[in-house]
Write an enzyme that holds these catalytic residues in place. Sequence first.
Site, short mmCIF file in Angstrom:
data_model
loop_
_atom_site.label_atom_id
_atom_site.label_comp_id
_atom_site.label_asym_id
_atom_site.label_seq_id
_atom_site.Cartn_x
_atom_site.Cartn_y
_atom_site.Cartn_z
N LYS A 227 23.55 3.29 84.76
CA LYS A 227 23.09 4.59 85.27
C LYS A 227 22.22 4.36 86.51
O LYS A 227 21.40 3.45 86.52
CB LYS A 227 22.25 5.32 84.22
CG LYS A 227 23.07 6.01 83.15
CD LYS A 227 22.19 6.90 82.30
CE LYS A 227 22.97 7.49 81.14
NZ LYS A 227 24.01 8.44 81.55
N ARG A 301 30.19 9.06 72.04
CA ARG A 301 31.40 9.41 71.29
C ARG A 301 31.92 8.23 70.48
O ARG A 301 32.53 8.41 69.42
CB ARG A 301 32.46 9.94 72.26
CG ARG A 301 32.86 8.94 73.32
CD ARG A 301 33.50 9.59 74.54
NE ARG A 301 32.54 10.36 75.33
CZ ARG A 301 32.85 11.11 76.38
NH1 ARG A 301 34.12 11.18 76.79
NH2 ARG A 301 31.94 11.79 77.03
N1 BES Z 1 23.51 10.06 77.26
C1 BES Z 1 24.44 10.50 78.24
C2 BES Z 1 24.43 12.02 78.44
C3 BES Z 1 23.16 12.65 78.92
C4 BES Z 1 23.00 13.00 80.24
C5 BES Z 1 22.14 12.97 78.04
C6 BES Z 1 21.86 13.61 80.69
C7 BES Z 1 20.97 13.59 78.48
C8 BES Z 1 20.83 13.91 79.81
C9 BES Z 1 25.85 10.08 77.87
O1 BES Z 1 25.96 8.92 77.13
C10 BES Z 1 26.62 9.88 79.15
O2 BES Z 1 26.23 9.03 79.91
N2 BES Z 1 27.68 10.65 79.33
C11 BES Z 1 28.50 10.57 80.47
C12 BES Z 1 29.95 10.58 80.03
C13 BES Z 1 30.94 10.28 81.12
C14 BES Z 1 30.82 8.83 81.55
C15 BES Z 1 32.32 10.57 80.59
C16 BES Z 1 28.23 11.77 81.36
O3 BES Z 1 27.99 12.85 80.85
O4 BES Z 1 28.19 11.60 82.59
ZN ZN Z 2 25.95 7.15 78.33
#
Ligand code: BES
Ligand code: ZN
Length: 448
Positions: A227, A301
């Site tokens: 990230k 997921r």
């Molecule tokens: N933990 C994150 C989602 C999240 C984002 C929680 C902002 C709280 C605040 C999750 O694991 C994630 O990174 N999701 C990705 C999925 C994508 C790579 C398909 C996303 O939402 O960008």
């Molecule tokens: Zn994530």
Amino acid sequence: MHSTGTARGIRDFKGKRKEVAVRYDGKKTLVFCGLGPTVDADAANLRAAAANGIREALALGRKTVSLCVPTTPRRLAKAWPAALEGALLGAYRFRRYKTEKDDHALLSSLELVSDAATTGEVTRTHNICDAVCYARELVNDNACRVTPHYLAEQARTVARHAGMKIVVLKRKEIQTQKLGLLAAVGQGSPYPPRLVLMHYRGAPADKAVTAVVGKGITFDAGGANLKPSGHIETMRTDMAGAAVVLGLMKALGSLKPKVNIVGVFAAAHNAVDGRSYLPGDIYRSFSGKTVEIGNTDAEGRLILADAISYCIRKVKPARIIDLATLTGGILVALGEMAAGLFSNNEKLAAELLTAARKTNERLWRMPLYPEYAEAMKSDLADLRNTSTFKRGHASPGTGAAFIGQFLENTPWAHVDMAGVAYNQSKPRGEIPKFATGYGVRLLVECLG
Ligand code: BES
Ligand code: ZN
Ligand code: ZN
């Protein structure tokens, strides 16, 4: 504190929603909290007003507070638990890392003045708010402290106090029991993953069990798909789903409702490390289905899929509710104002929506189109953890559809709480800044 249906007689106070006015009367500090026009003032107004009022009292250093609930209209008088809830939730502050003993922020006594309150219900409200603040405390605290092991220890403590049966799977068992997705997500971290199942049996004669499954990523660095700055800073809160499960189980332990609930969470640290799982690789889930990793940041997921499959194999629940900070997309869609609800079952969805209206923890129904599930199929494996859609398109829906592949026809609801778990702006009524504790009251209302 004083809440009033009429603003008459209080100079420069209109009684508008969110309005708070401080007046002095001898030694007393009077805090007037606006409820808005009497015709549409309801429990939600009362809850929010009490929270805003107690924050004002604490900011002034007043720590001994009387909460006066209006006696008219009767509708509001009877909604006194909401006022008490607002005060208890509004008084919360995360204080662990404040060196200066910031005692101003601490409520020392709260007196409830109501002509409708009963002690039983006061205790119940107090227990529920305790559980909410417990969940907040877990979400606010450091990721290096709140590890998967720490969450499992918390579960043991909660279970011990309530006499619940608990099962904890450690890294070795997660591997030998072939929970391949949970093992993969946790493999890059020195903090090993855990799978936790807590059994609350309040209706032993009844066979039906509801499973509540939480995402417990204790820190989501994104893995090899690291990230960027601006997105990583709040990722200690990615275990908010697991915190809801712990809060719910704690509440059940004190409220003792006649229901059967298994609280489940998968906990792991999604680390960036030489040993981390990698994009492009394929892993086999507990269900037997294989998954191609399109992005190591779509880890929630994966751990939920294994937790749900394991729970179905061991417990055969009548229905499953999962809660997860699953996607940034739900934050784009709904902001911090509501969680997204995805469900394959109208009755369960309706029950959750009704409970959400009562507790004012907003839920908004989202679609589960068949195209979403279609987009999660892989050419190399059975499934992929990212969709074939353009980047970002319908990510909450495709994420939900991925989880939907592991249900074996069980009625199911998925709550994407990525937007509501953490409040980065100012407090809003009972919602404090930082961890909100979203979901605990909702589930107690729905299941308790
Ligand atoms: N933990 C994150 C989602 C999240 C984002 C929680 C902002 C709280 C605040 C999750 O694991 C994630 O990174 N999701 C990705 C999925 C994508 C790579 C398909 C996303 O939402 O960008
Ligand atoms: Zn994530
Ligand atoms: Zn995550």
